[in-house]
Design an enzyme around this catalytic site. Structure first.
Site, PDB file in Angstrom:
ATOM      1  N   ASN A 187       0.835  -1.213   0.000  1.00  0.00           N
ATOM      2  CA  ASN A 187       0.000   0.000   0.000  1.00  0.00           C
ATOM      3  C   ASN A 187       0.863   1.255   0.000  1.00  0.00           C
ATOM      4  O   ASN A 187       0.544   2.232  -0.681  1.00  0.00           O
ATOM      5  CB  ASN A 187      -0.956  -0.008   1.203  1.00  0.00           C
ATOM      6  CG  ASN A 187      -2.203  -0.825   0.917  1.00  0.00           C
ATOM      7  OD1 ASN A 187      -3.065  -0.417   0.154  1.00  0.00           O
ATOM      8  ND2 ASN A 187      -2.272  -2.007   1.522  1.00  0.00           N
ATOM      9  N   ARG A 217       3.886  -0.442  25.713  1.00  0.00           N
ATOM     10  CA  ARG A 217       3.282   0.259  24.573  1.00  0.00           C
ATOM     11  C   ARG A 217       3.328   1.772  24.760  1.00  0.00           C
ATOM     12  O   ARG A 217       3.580   2.522  23.814  1.00  0.00           O
ATOM     13  CB  ARG A 217       1.836  -0.221  24.390  1.00  0.00           C
ATOM     14  CG  ARG A 217       1.206   0.279  23.089  1.00  0.00           C
ATOM     15  CD  ARG A 217      -0.261  -0.124  22.959  1.00  0.00           C
ATOM     16  NE  ARG A 217      -0.479  -1.552  23.091  1.00  0.00           N
ATOM     17  CZ  ARG A 217      -0.268  -2.452  22.127  1.00  0.00           C
ATOM     18  NH1 ARG A 217       0.185  -2.049  20.949  1.00  0.00           N
ATOM     19  NH2 ARG A 217      -0.495  -3.736  22.331  1.00  0.00           N
ATOM     20  N   MET A 234       1.020  -3.079  12.010  1.00  0.00           N
ATOM     21  CA  MET A 234       0.323  -4.164  12.700  1.00  0.00           C
ATOM     22  C   MET A 234       0.447  -4.088  14.220  1.00  0.00           C
ATOM     23  O   MET A 234       0.667  -5.097  14.878  1.00  0.00           O
ATOM     24  CB  MET A 234       0.837  -5.520  12.187  1.00  0.00           C
ATOM     25  CG  MET A 234       0.661  -5.720  10.693  1.00  0.00           C
ATOM     26  SD  MET A 234      -1.058  -5.499  10.151  1.00  0.00           S
ATOM     27  CE  MET A 234      -1.779  -7.008  10.788  1.00  0.00           C
ATOM     28  N   ILE A 282      -1.480  -2.188  17.705  1.00  0.00           N
ATOM     29  CA  ILE A 282      -2.527  -1.318  18.244  1.00  0.00           C
ATOM     30  C   ILE A 282      -1.865  -0.057  18.776  1.00  0.00           C
ATOM     31  O   ILE A 282      -0.814  -0.119  19.427  1.00  0.00           O
ATOM     32  CB  ILE A 282      -3.303  -2.063  19.352  1.00  0.00           C
ATOM     33  CG1 ILE A 282      -4.042  -3.233  18.697  1.00  0.00           C
ATOM     34  CG2 ILE A 282      -4.237  -1.118  20.097  1.00  0.00           C
ATOM     35  CD1 ILE A 282      -5.072  -3.895  19.543  1.00  0.00           C
ATOM     36  N   HIS A 302      -8.166  -0.806   6.106  1.00  0.00           N
ATOM     37  CA  HIS A 302      -8.561  -2.060   6.749  1.00  0.00           C
ATOM     38  C   HIS A 302      -9.155  -2.979   5.689  1.00  0.00           C
ATOM     39  O   HIS A 302      -9.982  -2.540   4.889  1.00  0.00           O
ATOM     40  CB  HIS A 302      -9.590  -1.781   7.854  1.00  0.00           C
ATOM     41  CG  HIS A 302      -9.961  -3.018   8.609  1.00  0.00           C
ATOM     42  ND1 HIS A 302      -9.141  -3.551   9.583  1.00  0.00           N
ATOM     43  CD2 HIS A 302     -11.016  -3.849   8.503  1.00  0.00           C
ATOM     44  CE1 HIS A 302      -9.703  -4.657  10.048  1.00  0.00           C
ATOM     45  NE2 HIS A 302     -10.851  -4.862   9.409  1.00  0.00           N
ATOM     46  N   GLN A 333      -7.818  -3.663  -4.834  1.00  0.00           N
ATOM     47  CA  GLN A 333      -8.677  -2.494  -4.592  1.00  0.00           C
ATOM     48  C   GLN A 333      -8.075  -1.560  -3.545  1.00  0.00           C
ATOM     49  O   GLN A 333      -8.233  -0.337  -3.621  1.00  0.00           O
ATOM     50  CB  GLN A 333     -10.079  -2.936  -4.166  1.00  0.00           C
ATOM     51  CG  GLN A 333     -10.783  -3.755  -5.224  1.00  0.00           C
ATOM     52  CD  GLN A 333     -10.847  -3.042  -6.559  1.00  0.00           C
ATOM     53  OE1 GLN A 333     -11.270  -1.896  -6.637  1.00  0.00           O
ATOM     54  NE2 GLN A 333     -10.406  -3.708  -7.620  1.00  0.00           N
TER      55      GLN A 333
END
Ligand code: GRF
Length: 209
Positions: free
Chosen positions: A14, A61, A86, A88, A105, A169
């Protein structure tokens, strides 16, 4: 020029689609939490600043996301693009970039948030599947939708064949969404995206073509 920072964790197809779409943007940096990400190598080959920040080297995190946010802000981005990132993101991170943080997504949200979307679509027997570009909010995979593309699900599909049809797509709609952002055409009102000056009215659903 709209300054864009891309976050990724792997292949980076992407990111490549966005980089090669001739958009009115400057990719100021690519940052990966995985040092071996193919997307980083591709960026380096093209002279795009590429940085690895290995999340396994950070205590938790919150510490990692704060470091990541500082690294991103060094490049003064107008837009931060998650392209197969990948991990959160913490609420504190999202708050720092809200309104200028896009994600792609691989499902027609709000169906199938989370992982293994193609497997789950096949298990449910849906006849239409697809992908979504949305603004990121603290509500995982539920931020304001910018653009979606639909693909048919075929009787003999496997997760791999369906993923490939969806990915083609993704490579159309993500550059389109970034273009609209760069053109200043994405306004968020009442938690929804309004596309400004939409004379073509092909704004929301792009059928396979
Ligand atoms: C894509 O399927 C994207 O929708 C998901 O992760 C995958 C990334 O692929 N978030 P790539 O790294 O862009 O090739």
């Amino acid at each position: 020029m709209t300054r864009v920072v891309v976050l990724l964790s792997g292949r980076g197809s992407n990111f490549r689609a966005i980089a090669e779409a001739g958009l009115p943007i400057e990719i100021a940096a690519v940052i990966s939490n995985r040092p071996q990400a193919a997307g980083l190598a591709w960026a380096r080959e093209r002279g795009i600043p590429a940085t690895a920040l290995d999340h396994t080297e950070y205590a938790d995190r919150a510490v990692f996301d704060a470091r990541l946010a500082d690294e991103i802000e060094r490049h003064r981005p107008d837009l931060v693009v998650l392209a197969g990132y990948m991990r959160i993101l913490s609420a504190a991170f999202i708050a720092r970039f809200e309104g200028r943080l896009l994600n792609i997504h691989p499902s027609l949200l709000p169906m199938f948030p989370g992982l293994k979307t193609h497997e789950r679509a096949l298990a449910e027997g849906v006849k239409v599947h697809g992908c979504t570009v949305h603004f990121v909010t603290a509500d995982l995979d539920h931020g304001p939708i910018v653009i979606q593309a639909a693909v048919p699900v075929r009787a003999d599909d496997t997760p791999e064949t369906l993923a490939a049809r969806v990915l083609a797509q993704e490579h159309r709609i993500y550059p389109q969404a970034v273009r609209w952002f760069a053109e200043g055409r994405l306004a968020i009102r009442d938690g929804r995206v309004n596309l400004q000056d939409d004379s073509t009215s092909q704004s929301v659903l792009v059928p396979e073509g």
